[in-house]
Design an enzyme around this catalytic site. Structure first.
Site, PDB file in Angstrom:
ATOM      1  N   CYS A 228     -24.517   6.203  51.582  1.00  0.00           N
ATOM      2  CA  CYS A 228     -24.165   7.170  52.629  1.00  0.00           C
ATOM      3  C   CYS A 228     -23.388   8.344  52.024  1.00  0.00           C
ATOM      4  O   CYS A 228     -23.531   9.481  52.460  1.00  0.00           O
ATOM      5  CB  CYS A 228     -23.328   6.511  53.711  1.00  0.00           C
TER       6      CYS A 228
ATOM      7  N   CYS B 253     -32.817   5.330  56.364  1.00  0.00           N
ATOM      8  CA  CYS B 253     -31.984   4.991  57.519  1.00  0.00           C
ATOM      9  C   CYS B 253     -32.117   6.033  58.621  1.00  0.00           C
ATOM     10  O   CYS B 253     -31.658   5.824  59.741  1.00  0.00           O
ATOM     11  CB  CYS B 253     -30.523   4.841  57.114  1.00  0.00           C
TER      12      CYS B 253
END
Ligand code: FES
Length: 147
Positions: free
Chosen positions: A103, A33
């Site tokens: 995350c 990402c």
């Protein structure tokens, strides 16, 4: 989709910034990402984390998890800080959507990287601490669960 706590830490992240002459600094990213997190630890002579700051160039969940992670490790010993896993951070945030679980790994790994840096600089060994990876994308194969 996000809990109130996640939104709170995203909108008002705690402990944002840098520490000059930090005892340990760790930077990790996720090549998939493109998000990056840097964690600074100020650790006293009793191995207690006196202060912690972070900078995250990443998504909202990465900001919220780093913020909560700093709150959880502040005042703890380095060994206690090792127990602050991404799961513990997510629980403290009342959960994250499953697509955002990865995350939270940035926060855990950034703490580990900063502890590793501290240990190396001071010539000590922290029991149970493994050499951190700089790209947590490599760790993402672990099954993702919803919390
Ligand atoms: Fe990259 Fe959240 S999408 S850390």
């Amino acid at each position: 989709m996000y809990s109130e706590k996640v939104m709170d830490h995203f909108n008002n992240p705690r402990n944002v910034g840098e520490i000059d002459n930090a005892s340990g600094v760790g930077t990790v990213g996720n090549a998939k990402c493109g998000d990056i997190m840097r964690m600074y630890l100020d650790i006293d002579e009793n191995q207690v984390i006196r202060d912690v700051k972070f900078k995250t160039f990443g998504c909202g969940a990465a900001v919220a998890t780093s913020s909560m992670a700093t709150e959880l490790v502040k005042g703890k010993t380095v060994n206690e800080a090792l127990q602050v896993t991404n799961k513990a951070v997510m629980e403290a945030l009342d959960g994250l959507p499953s697509v955002k679980v990865h995350c939270s790994l940035l926060a855990e790994e950034a703490i580990h990287a900063a502890l590793w840096d501290y240990a190396e600089k001071h010539g000590i060994k922290i029991e149970g601490l493994e050499k951190p990876v700089s790209d947590i994308g490599e760790k993402e194969e672990a099954p993702e669960e919803e919390y």
